[in-house]
Design an enzyme around this catalytic site. Structure first.
Site, PDB file in Angstrom:
ATOM      1  CG  HIS A  19     -31.447 -11.579  27.533  1.00 54.25           C
ATOM      2  ND1 HIS A  19     -31.540 -10.264  26.954  1.00 54.25           N
ATOM      3  CD2 HIS A  19     -30.318 -12.379  27.919  1.00 54.25           C
ATOM      4  CE1 HIS A  19     -29.865 -10.640  26.813  1.00 54.25           C
ATOM      5  NE2 HIS A  19     -29.069 -11.031  26.959  1.00 54.25           N
ATOM      6  CD  GLU A  77     -29.466 -13.951  31.469  1.00 57.40           C
ATOM      7  OE1 GLU A  77     -27.841 -13.012  31.607  1.00 57.40           O
ATOM      8  OE2 GLU A  77     -28.907 -14.579  30.237  1.00 57.40           O
ATOM      9  CG  HIS A  78     -28.954  -9.059  31.299  1.00 57.21           C
ATOM     10  ND1 HIS A  78     -27.950  -7.689  30.999  1.00 57.21           N
ATOM     11  CD2 HIS A  78     -28.652  -9.785  30.410  1.00 57.21           C
ATOM     12  CE1 HIS A  78     -26.697  -8.405  29.699  1.00 57.21           C
ATOM     13  NE2 HIS A  78     -27.972  -8.913  29.437  1.00 57.21           N
ATOM     14  CD  GLU A 117     -26.625  -9.949  25.759  1.00 59.31           C
ATOM     15  OE1 GLU A 117     -27.386  -8.941  26.457  1.00 59.31           O
ATOM     16  OE2 GLU A 117     -26.267 -10.963  25.785  1.00 59.31           O
TER      17      GLU A 117
END
Lengths: 426, 430
Positions: B67, B70-71, B142
């Site tokens: 993840h 991905e960022h 997040e």
């Protein structure tokens, strides 16, 4: 680009939008009335009772079984608020039989079903079935309470309550918890009859359809009671100029703080400056290239989300962000600085062009879904200002830097709301 | 370029495997404004132990790295790619699931430019120490956001109760502590291992000319060089078929109870046709039991134990599968018990053929409706493709489902040993 035909039959404004884009046909029924304390809870309950049974299919189970038979047609209801209007929406989406092996006239059946739901509900002793009403009262209470558990929604709700204290807009679409218990089946039924004769009613039919066929079906299935319509058009919104900035801090046992800031834009959908306001919002906080995203998230690394959105019919602009409680002052300063920058015209030609391109893209994407299309077109019903879809595109295109700065000068800070953890923020 | 025609659905799908191994699919959709493209790698949060490219030993990487990557992929030396997409009128995004990481854009103009941007940014990583550190603050927020979200907590809590060892039980974003260990070197290592074209799939759906688009993709890929394709070696977790923990209760600052009954599936078939049938059969069974027209739904609703947040759903990925049933409730213990009893007392012999046919009809209608959505088509097609099946086989597979196939699911899954419960309950007021 959008082929919308509007004809009024049985005092229903029927909007037909023929298109072969979809594998389904969509019916959207909208009822509009002013938002008011006396009716808000009744109105929040009504569509859920209507979707729980008709004369023909008198329980939710029978109704849902029938929907399954229609190749899993979906039936949804919801409520929304546009300016000081409270809107009930009932949607049915049904497969287009062209794509099925069996050829059943599904659209005709769906229209008839919609008519049954809104005009021929399940009744006992000439009023709604009390068991259904009781069940739906319970579900409504759960729905009202659910807002408290979703901190993002909760912070947004609290900001509006604080900001619009004296205005109908502070009312929540799901109504007031303390008013639910007192509602009787009888009272709700009376209110229902009143809505049928007084609400402004719009029916959208989108799909592989002909206007004549739709109108014929409406005439044969929708026999409306005699109507005493209210004057049409928008309900005038109450503007309240902020005398001084209202700051509200609330504490809960949570990990992430929610900083929500409300501004009065003093521009609504009816105004010429509406497109400029959309542009303003886009540059300020509407998109991932906007000032809020870049400065609060990307540069200062303070938040995962930092964005703004408009309530165009009410003239509000709301900023929302999720931050570490200890970063309250820092985040607030950065947000206020971005607003200053907007007012000073401190944005580039590139930002203007970028925002125009993204708004254009967003509009075109919205009308790719039946639901989005209806929402775009329904603005015209809510407002006195009628904008054909093409004008949304050209209107945005024409906005200049001066227009944006002019709109920025009208934007006033009203309320700062901060939901924070039990410790910190001191 | 291969062409597949689906008569009944009136759709045509085009396919080609690039020389570097990349699978490309194009589905032209006339009449739509929007083109939607996803570029997906077969790599998600569960891939936390693997043999890095060029190495021979298994390596464990920090939780949340897929993840995080991905960022970070959006950031380049000269700024971030979001900017470029928005200049071209597109909106871009990405998401990481248990087994996939997808990058996407949607736009109504400049499709070719946007497609070029998508291919190029995913295929040219740039990570620096400074930007990696900065991202920790953003992702930290997040994670905090999800920590405060009771719906996420109850859902994930249910997954945690089902699994002993499998990393599906680890939050996709990791924790504030685990992401602290992420470095740019680790990101490069994961990138090089999993972002090889042969481990990826590109799907384009919209009002496009398939010939032109395919040619553009060929040209774009031919310009780039990649090491020889190699099958990724992933760690195989030994996971008992039974659940790990019967019941988990999470006190939170909420007003409403939330409850999920989770069913751990011990019988997920290997990739291929059988997997699709298994998934559909599970979904049909859940729909029969808990759909709005089911006797159980009506009873639970009447008892006030469920409301419109009630949901049920079956998740099937590479080597694991589970179902979830639940939502907000006035009485979490009572709802858990009721749902459990419905599962444990189910017998396929009581299901009438017409009831099964009705559920199938409903599923077919729902499938048609989902074909209105380019997002659904691209995302689901990719998921199915990674599992070795085709999205467009759903209708025929549904039509041919048998009572026996559905009964088998219940036989394998509806046992005490497979059912876990997770509840979020209001914290006692001090």
């Amino acid at each position: 680009m959008v082929n919308e035909k509007i004809t009024t039959v049985q005092q229903i404004n029927v909007h037909t939008i023929p298109t072969k884009k979809y594998k389904t046909n969509t019916l959207v029924w909208k009822m509009k009335a002013p938002l008011a304390k006396e009716t808000v809870t009744l109105r929040a309950l009504l569509p859920y009772v209507l979707q729980s049974g008709t004369t023909e299919h008198p329980s939710a189970k029978e109704l849902r079984t029938y929907l399954d038979e229609l190749y899993g047609a979906t039936l949804n209801v919801d409520l929304s608020k546009k300016g000081e209007n409270h809107i009930i929406t009932i949607r049915i989406d049904v497969a287009n039989e062209v794509f099925l092996q069996e050829k059943t006239p599904l659209l005709e059946k769906a229209l008839q079903l919609l008519a049954d739901i809104v005009l021929r509900p399940a009744l006992e002793n000439g009023r709604f079935v009390s068991e259904i009403v009781d069940q739906e009262k319970r579900a409504l209470k759960q729905r009202i309470q659910a807002v408290y558990d979703d901190k993002m929604r909760y912070a947004n709700l609290r900001l509006i309550q604080e900001m619009c204290k004296e205005e109908p807009y502070a009312l929540h679409i799901n109504g007031e918890l303390e008013d639910v218990d007192g509602i009787t089946a009888e009272q709700l039924f009376q209110y229902y009859q009143k809505t049928l004769s007084e609400d402004e009613i719009d029916l959208y039919v989108i799909g592989d359809v002909q206007e004549e066929t739709v109108l014929q079906a409406v005439i044969s299935h929708f026999s409306m009671p005699t109507r005493t319509t209210r004057p049409s058009g928008g309900t005038k919104v109450a503007h309240k100029a902020p005398e001084k900035v209202n700051e509200v801090i609330e504490k809960q046992d949570i990990k992430q703080g929610k900083l929500n800031i409300g501004y009065r834009t003093n521009v609504t959908y009816d105004d010429d400056d509406y497109y400029a306001l959309q542009m303003f919002n886009g540059i300020f906080g509407g998109f991932s290239h906007s000032k809020l995203f870049i400065n609060v998230r990307e540069k200062a690394s303070l938040a995962y989300y930092a964005a703004s959105r408009l309530e165009s019919h009410k003239g509000l602009l709301m900023v929302m962000s999720g931050i570490e409680p200890s970063n309250y002052e820092k985040a607030r300063q950065i947000i206020e600085k971005q607003m200053e920058a907007m007012k000073n015209g401190d944005f580039t030609e590139e930002e203007i062009e970028q925002t125009k391109a993204v708004i254009r893209n967003q509009l075109l994407e919205t009308i790719d879904t039946p639901r989005g299309l209806v929402e775009v077109l329904y603005h015209n019903v809510v407002s006195e200002r009628k904008r054909p879809f093409e004008e949304w595109l050209s209107g945005t295109d024409r906005v200049t830097r001066e227009d944006i700065v002019r709109v920025a000068s009208k934007v006033e800070l009203d309320t700062i709301y901060f939901l924070t953890g039990m410790e910190g923020a001191e | 370029m291969e062409k597949m025609v689906y008569e009944q659905l009136q759709e045509q799908l085009f396919y080609e495997k690039m020389e570097n191994g990349l699978d490309v699919y194009i589905l032209p959709k006339k009449g739509f404004n929007k083109t939607y493209a996803t570029f997906t790698t077969n790599y998600g949060s569960v891939d936390n132990q693997f043999v890095p490219l060029g190495k021979t030993e298994m390596k464990r990487v920090p939780d949340g790295i897929a993840h995080f990557l991905e960022h970070k992929l959006f950031e380049k030396e000269d700024g971030d790619v979001f900017q470029q997409f928005s200049k071209q009128g597109a909106s871009a995004n990405a998401f990481t699931s248990f087994t996939r990481t997808a990058y996407l854009f949607s736009s109504t103009a400049n499709v070719e430019k946007n497609l070029e941007t998508l291919l190029d940014f995913v295929q040219s990583p740039y990570f620096s120490d400074k930007t990696v550190e900065k991202e920790k603050g953003i992702i930290g927020q997040e994670i905090r956001m999800y920590d405060d979200n009771p719906d996420w907590r109850v859902y994930f809590g249910a997954i945690e109760s089902m699994y002993h060892n499998h990393p599906v039980k680890i939050d996709i974003a990791g924790t504030v502590e685990s992401i602290a260990h992420i470095t740019k070197e680790l990101l490069y290592e994961c990138y090089e291992t999993f972002y090889h074209p042969s481990n990826m799939l590109l799907f384009v759906v919209g009002p496009v000319d398939e010939q032109k688009i395919m040619q553009q993709i060929r040209d774009n890929q031919a310009k780039k060089s990649f090491p020889k394709a190699r099958e990724v070696e992933r760690f195989v977790y030994k996971e008992p078929s039974e659940i790990a923990e019967k019941k988990k209760v999470i006190p939170m600052h909420v007003q409403t109870n939330k409850c999920f009954v989770a069913i751990k599936d011990p019988s997920v078939p290997p990739d291929g046709e059988e997997k699709l049938v298994h998934e559909l059969a599970f979904n049909v069974l859940l729909d029969y039991l808990f759909g709005k027209s089911s006797p159980h739904y009506e009873r639970l609703y009447r008892l006030g134990l469920i409301d419109e947040t009630f949901m049920y759903d079956y998740t099937e990925e590479r080597e694991f599968g589970f179902a979830m049933v639940g939502g907000d409730t006035s009485d979490a213990d009572r709802l858990s018990e009721e749902v459990k009893q419905i599962l444990l007392s189910f017998s396929i012999d009581t299901v009438k053929n017409e009831e099964l046919e009705r559920v199938k009809k409903k599923k077919i209608g729902a499938f048609l409706r989902s074909l209105n959505s380019p997002e659904y088509i691209a995302n689901q097609f990719t998921r199915y493709a990674f599992n070795g099946v085709s999205l467009f086989d759903v209708v025929p597979a549904l039509q041919s489902l048998t009572m026996e196939q559905i009964g088998d699911i219940a036989k394998q899954c509806f046992h005490e040993s497979q059912i876990a419960i997770c509840q979020v309950v209001p914290k006692e007021k001090k």
